[in-house]
Design a protein around this motif. Structure first.
Motif, PDB file in Angstrom:
ATOM      1  N   LYS A  63       0.720  -1.398  -0.016  1.00  0.00           N
ATOM      2  CA  LYS A  63      -0.095   0.180   0.011  1.00  0.00           C
ATOM      3  C   LYS A  63       0.932   1.380   0.029  1.00  0.00           C
ATOM      4  CE  LYS A  63      -3.700   2.445   2.145  1.00  0.00           C
ATOM      5  NZ  LYS A  63      -4.928   2.453   3.046  1.00  0.00           N
ATOM      6  N   TYR A  64       1.921   1.276   0.832  1.00  0.00           N
ATOM      7  CA  TYR A  64       2.728   2.427   0.930  1.00  0.00           C
ATOM      8  C   TYR A  64       3.956   2.016   0.206  1.00  0.00           C
ATOM      9  CZ  TYR A  64      -0.428   3.353   4.581  1.00  0.00           C
ATOM     10  OH  TYR A  64      -1.592   3.424   5.658  1.00  0.00           O
ATOM     11  N   LYS A  65       4.515   3.199  -0.969  1.00  0.00           N
ATOM     12  CA  LYS A  65       5.378   2.814  -1.668  1.00  0.00           C
ATOM     13  C   LYS A  65       6.269   3.985  -1.950  1.00  0.00           C
ATOM     14  CE  LYS A  65       1.811   1.729  -4.915  1.00  0.00           C
ATOM     15  NZ  LYS A  65       0.996   1.179  -3.798  1.00  0.00           N
ATOM     16  N   LEU A  66       7.588   3.800  -1.925  1.00  0.00           N
ATOM     17  CA  LEU A  66       8.583   5.120  -2.279  1.00  0.00           C
ATOM     18  C   LEU A  66       8.805   5.048  -3.880  1.00  0.00           C
ATOM     19  CD1 LEU A  66      10.926   4.630   0.698  1.00  0.00           C
ATOM     20  CD2 LEU A  66       9.348   6.491   0.373  1.00  0.00           C
ATOM     21  N   THR A  67       9.265   5.880  -4.355  1.00  0.00           N
ATOM     22  CA  THR A  67       9.864   5.786  -5.882  1.00  0.00           C
ATOM     23  C   THR A  67      11.317   5.799  -5.599  1.00  0.00           C
ATOM     24  OG1 THR A  67       8.114   7.294  -6.564  1.00  0.00           O
ATOM     25  CG2 THR A  67       9.888   7.363  -7.904  1.00  0.00           C
ATOM     26  N   ILE A  68      12.065   4.679  -6.251  1.00  0.00           N
ATOM     27  CA  ILE A  68      13.384   4.274  -5.896  1.00  0.00           C
ATOM     28  C   ILE A  68      14.285   4.448  -7.257  1.00  0.00           C
ATOM     29  CG2 ILE A  68      15.051   2.377  -5.102  1.00  0.00           C
ATOM     30  CD1 ILE A  68      12.332   1.427  -3.541  1.00  0.00           C
ATOM     31  N   PRO A  69      15.358   5.052  -7.170  1.00  0.00           N
ATOM     32  CA  PRO A  69      16.305   5.144  -8.388  1.00  0.00           C
ATOM     33  C   PRO A  69      16.899   4.060  -8.545  1.00  0.00           C
ATOM     34  CG  PRO A  69      17.197   6.537  -6.630  1.00  0.00           C
ATOM     35  CD  PRO A  69      15.804   5.939  -6.028  1.00  0.00           C
ATOM     36  N   MET A  70      17.480   3.521 -10.031  1.00  0.00           N
ATOM     37  CA  MET A  70      17.920   2.443 -10.418  1.00  0.00           C
ATOM     38  C   MET A  70      19.351   2.694 -10.699  1.00  0.00           C
ATOM     39  SD  MET A  70      16.828  -0.717 -13.227  1.00  0.00           S
ATOM     40  CE  MET A  70      15.473  -1.332 -12.204  1.00  0.00           C
ATOM     41  N   GLY A  71      20.232   2.025 -10.185  1.00  0.00           N
ATOM     42  CA  GLY A  71      21.674   2.646 -10.636  1.00  0.00           C
ATOM     43  C   GLY A  71      22.528   3.422  -9.808  1.00  0.00           C
ATOM     44  N   ILE A  72      21.833   4.008  -8.614  1.00  0.00           N
ATOM     45  CA  ILE A  72      22.554   4.836  -7.865  1.00  0.00           C
ATOM     46  C   ILE A  72      23.384   4.035  -6.937  1.00  0.00           C
ATOM     47  CG2 ILE A  72      22.141   6.532  -6.017  1.00  0.00           C
ATOM     48  CD1 ILE A  72      22.002   7.651  -8.987  1.00  0.00           C
ATOM     49  N   GLN A  73      24.332   4.754  -6.311  1.00  0.00           N
ATOM     50  CA  GLN A  73      25.281   4.220  -5.123  1.00  0.00           C
ATOM     51  C   GLN A  73      24.395   4.689  -3.866  1.00  0.00           C
ATOM     52  OE1 GLN A  73      28.017   2.249  -4.896  1.00  0.00           O
ATOM     53  NE2 GLN A  73      27.754   1.780  -7.170  1.00  0.00           N
ATOM     54  N   ALA A  74      24.177   3.712  -2.947  1.00  0.00           N
ATOM     55  CA  ALA A  74      23.716   4.015  -1.837  1.00  0.00           C
ATOM     56  C   ALA A  74      24.187   2.984  -0.516  1.00  0.00           C
ATOM     57  CB  ALA A  74      22.035   3.536  -1.967  1.00  0.00           C
ATOM     58  N   GLU A  75      23.744   3.539   0.397  1.00  0.00           N
ATOM     59  CA  GLU A  75      23.963   3.055   1.870  1.00  0.00           C
ATOM     60  C   GLU A  75      22.719   2.234   2.293  1.00  0.00           C
ATOM     61  OE1 GLU A  75      25.389   4.607   5.772  1.00  0.00           O
ATOM     62  OE2 GLU A  75      27.193   4.451   4.607  1.00  0.00           O
ATOM     63  N   LEU A  76      22.713   1.292   2.520  1.00  0.00           N
ATOM     64  CA  LEU A  76      21.582   0.417   3.250  1.00  0.00           C
ATOM     65  C   LEU A  76      22.027   0.199   4.973  1.00  0.00           C
ATOM     66  CD1 LEU A  76      18.868  -1.250   3.559  1.00  0.00           C
ATOM     67  CD2 LEU A  76      20.234  -2.975   2.908  1.00  0.00           C
ATOM     68  N   ASN A  77      21.287   0.830   5.678  1.00  0.00           N
ATOM     69  CA  ASN A  77      21.451   0.523   7.129  1.00  0.00           C
ATOM     70  C   ASN A  77      20.586  -0.777   7.466  1.00  0.00           C
ATOM     71  OD1 ASN A  77      20.740   0.344   9.819  1.00  0.00           O
ATOM     72  ND2 ASN A  77      21.380   2.665  10.169  1.00  0.00           N
ATOM     73  N   ILE A  78      21.241  -1.779   7.719  1.00  0.00           N
ATOM     74  CA  ILE A  78      20.852  -3.220   7.884  1.00  0.00           C
ATOM     75  C   ILE A  78      19.928  -3.272   9.200  1.00  0.00           C
ATOM     76  CG2 ILE A  78      21.510  -5.813   8.218  1.00  0.00           C
ATOM     77  CD1 ILE A  78      22.693  -4.390   5.546  1.00  0.00           C
ATOM     78  N   GLU A  79      20.290  -2.506  10.116  1.00  0.00           N
ATOM     79  CA  GLU A  79      19.108  -2.554  11.428  1.00  0.00           C
ATOM     80  C   GLU A  79      17.783  -2.074  10.993  1.00  0.00           C
ATOM     81  OE1 GLU A  79      20.176  -4.334  13.868  1.00  0.00           O
ATOM     82  OE2 GLU A  79      22.399  -4.501  13.111  1.00  0.00           O
ATOM     83  N   THR A  80      17.880  -0.799  10.427  1.00  0.00           N
ATOM     84  CA  THR A  80      16.648  -0.144  10.266  1.00  0.00           C
ATOM     85  C   THR A  80      15.856  -0.149   8.836  1.00  0.00           C
ATOM     86  OG1 THR A  80      17.630   1.838   9.353  1.00  0.00           O
ATOM     87  CG2 THR A  80      17.388   1.668  11.528  1.00  0.00           C
ATOM     88  N   GLY A  81      16.578  -0.560   8.072  1.00  0.00           N
ATOM     89  CA  GLY A  81      16.238  -0.809   6.565  1.00  0.00           C
ATOM     90  C   GLY A  81      16.231   0.536   5.817  1.00  0.00           C
ATOM     91  N   ASP A  82      16.746   1.642   6.520  1.00  0.00           N
ATOM     92  CA  ASP A  82      16.922   2.985   5.475  1.00  0.00           C
ATOM     93  C   ASP A  82      17.906   2.906   4.665  1.00  0.00           C
ATOM     94  OD1 ASP A  82      14.629   3.862   7.411  1.00  0.00           O
ATOM     95  OD2 ASP A  82      16.237   4.878   8.703  1.00  0.00           O
ATOM     96  N   ILE A  83      17.685   3.534   3.447  1.00  0.00           N
ATOM     97  CA  ILE A  83      18.619   3.704   2.427  1.00  0.00           C
ATOM     98  C   ILE A  83      19.117   5.071   2.276  1.00  0.00           C
ATOM     99  CG2 ILE A  83      18.912   3.402   0.008  1.00  0.00           C
ATOM    100  CD1 ILE A  83      17.093   0.963  -0.036  1.00  0.00           C
ATOM    101  N   THR A  84      20.302   5.574   2.671  1.00  0.00           N
ATOM    102  CA  THR A  84      20.786   6.800   2.095  1.00  0.00           C
ATOM    103  C   THR A  84      21.653   6.891   0.828  1.00  0.00           C
ATOM    104  OG1 THR A  84      21.201   7.205   4.366  1.00  0.00           O
ATOM    105  CG2 THR A  84      22.429   8.608   3.207  1.00  0.00           C
ATOM    106  N   LEU A  85      21.157   7.636  -0.066  1.00  0.00           N
ATOM    107  CA  LEU A  85      21.697   7.739  -1.403  1.00  0.00           C
ATOM    108  C   LEU A  85      23.092   8.403  -1.482  1.00  0.00           C
ATOM    109  CD1 LEU A  85      18.641   9.018  -3.834  1.00  0.00           C
ATOM    110  CD2 LEU A  85      19.264   6.708  -2.817  1.00  0.00           C
ATOM    111  N   LYS A  86      24.233   7.841  -1.890  1.00  0.00           N
ATOM    112  CA  LYS A  86      25.526   8.393  -1.851  1.00  0.00           C
ATOM    113  C   LYS A  86      25.761   9.608  -3.072  1.00  0.00           C
ATOM    114  CE  LYS A  86      28.093   6.747   0.860  1.00  0.00           C
ATOM    115  NZ  LYS A  86      28.447   7.199   2.080  1.00  0.00           N
ATOM    116  N   GLU A  87      24.778   9.452  -3.767  1.00  0.00           N
ATOM    117  CA  GLU A  87      24.951  10.491  -4.999  1.00  0.00           C
ATOM    118  C   GLU A  87      23.429  10.612  -5.475  1.00  0.00           C
ATOM    119  OE1 GLU A  87      26.143   8.953  -8.621  1.00  0.00           O
ATOM    120  OE2 GLU A  87      25.912   6.637  -8.006  1.00  0.00           O
ATOM    121  N   SER A  88      23.352  12.008  -6.192  1.00  0.00           N
ATOM    122  CA  SER A  88      22.055  12.430  -6.561  1.00  0.00           C
ATOM    123  C   SER A  88      21.772  11.622  -7.814  1.00  0.00           C
ATOM    124  CB  SER A  88      22.131  13.978  -6.914  1.00  0.00           C
ATOM    125  OG  SER A  88      20.880  14.225  -7.514  1.00  0.00           O
ATOM    126  N   PRO A  89      20.415  11.228  -7.971  1.00  0.00           N
ATOM    127  CA  PRO A  89      20.069  10.595  -9.234  1.00  0.00           C
ATOM    128  C   PRO A  89      19.996  11.542 -10.209  1.00  0.00           C
ATOM    129  CG  PRO A  89      17.977  10.843  -7.642  1.00  0.00           C
ATOM    130  CD  PRO A  89      19.534  11.326  -6.836  1.00  0.00           C
TER     131      PRO A  89
END
Length: 399
Positions: free
Chosen positions: A369-395
């Motif tokens: 039901k709830y969904k984010l829009t996610i870039p394909m091909g971007i370098q990112a950092e995934l927090n394993i504990e929370t599942g949050d994703i920090t983009l390391k560069e702008s898409p």
């Protein structure tokens, strides 16, 4: 950086931008032509965008009866009578193929939209779209770099487009859902992300909308995983998805990699139908989701993918959600949402990957039901504990 490894990026959306309506992975029937097209045009213009008229004048909707007749209609998504009328002018303001056209014709319309639009939004998907890949002008797409967003089965085409051009594309909802009945969380995440507007997050506020994504001035974007924070949110139990995180032995609490969001069965289809596709899982954060299919079916699909490409090379595997939100309960839905079943499934996946890859279950993406829009091909950092994703560069190239 050599030319072959350069990542091509679109510009972020701006008010007044030209948005093309396409359907490279599907066809448009009479209902879509008469109701969805004018509704979406009105929605986009209401947000300040332009929907350009096609230069060519041929009748694209060969199966629509009496297209010159102006008439009101009842929108199937809103159940309201609209003052937007379907006519030939409305018909031309899209790059949509009529029913039963060839894959080459659908690809040609897509190629035309690439030349004339800043962003391209499909109205329909429902098919893998691999039949058009040999007719796409990839050099033209790489040169013009429009924003392109699609999801579900059509993400097979999305991935082909990214891998063949090394251009950033986006996994997100189709525009006719956004213009109809999507919740404000999904709508806000789509527009705020593509327009790169600041959207602060107050984690003490329990509303789901506050978890769209975090974008503060001069700071990276963070895709917040609402399913790891549901205890703090006003979310009905029926809308929650179990969150589970399993780290590899002695692995850090976060990993970096290239984001690859995709529909699980589209990935299986793409790798099965095209042995030459350059899908390299090494250093990748693979994010897969499904549309309410059993865990056995999903595990079999992952096995099939693993046989064709070694998924143990991944930086991380995010099993976003295999639950498609439905207002009514189903036996399969109840099975999928059961936390014990989730854990059994994730443990099977970890064993398949020889416990070498961190695995997360539960992320707002795709058919949930709830969904984010996610870039394909971007370098990112995934927090394993929370599942949050920090983009390391702008898409985007202009951010």
């Amino acid at each position: 950086m050599n030319k072959e490894s350069m990542l091509y990026k679109p510009r972020s959306l701006e008010v007044g931008g030209r948005i093309g309506l396409v359907n490279p992975a599907g066809e448009m029937n009479q209902q879509y032509a008469e109701t969805t097209v004018p509704r979406v045009i009105r929605y986009l213009e209401g947000r300040g965008f332009r929907v350009p008229e096609r230069k060519k004048r041929e009748n694209l909707l060969g199966r629509i009866q009496d297209p010159n007749i102006l008439r009101d209609y009842i929108d199937p998504y809103t159940s309201e009578e609209s003052d937007i009328r379907f006519n030939l002018w409305t018909q031309r303001r899209s790059f949509l193929a009529r029913s039963n056209v060839s894959s080459k014709e659908r690809a040609q319309l897509f190629n035309e939209a690439v030349m004339n639009c800043d962003a391209i939004f499909p109205l329909v998907g429902n098919r893998f779209g691999t039949d058009v890949i040999n007719h796409i002008d990839y050099e033209r797409f790489k040169q013009h770099k429009p924003i392109f967003v699609t999801f579900s089965a059509a993400s097979a085409f999305l991935m082909h487009l990214h891998l063949k051009t090394n251009t950033v594309v986006f996994y997100g909802p189709h525009i006719h859902f956004l213009a109809g009945y999507e919740n404000s969380y999904t709508v806000h995440s789509f527009w705020n992300f593509l327009k790169q507007e600041n959207h602060g997050v107050d984690i003490n506020d329990g509303t789901v909308e506050k978890y769209v994504y975090r974008k503060e001035e001069n700071s990276p974007s963070v895709l917040k995983n609402i399913y790891s924070a549901t205890e703090n949110m006003q979310m009905p139990l029926s809308e929650k998805i179990p969150f589970l995180s399993l780290r590899a032995d002695q692995s850090p609490s976060s990993v970096t990699g290239k984001l690859m969001p995709i529909f699980l069965f589209s990935l299986q289809e793409a790798l099965t139908q095209n042995d030459s596709i350059n899908f390299d899982p090494e250093g990748m954060i693979l994010m897969v989701e499904a549309d309410e299919r059993s865990y056995d079916d999903c595990f079999a699909a992952l096995q099939s993918v693993h046989q064709r490409t070694d998924l143990s090379k991944l930086s991380a595997l995010v099993l976003a959600s295999f639950i498609a939100y439905k207002s009514e309960s189903t036996s399969l839905g109840n099975e999928l949402v059961d936390a014990n079943n989730v854990k059994k499934f994730v443990l099977r996946v970890r064993e398949l990957l020889k416990d070498n890859v961190p695995v997360i279950y539960g992320f707002p993406m795709g058919h949930s039901k709830y969904k984010l829009t996610i870039p394909m091909g971007i370098q990112a950092e995934l927090n394993i504990e929370t599942g949050d994703i920090t983009l390391k560069e702008s898409p985007f190239s202009n951010i």
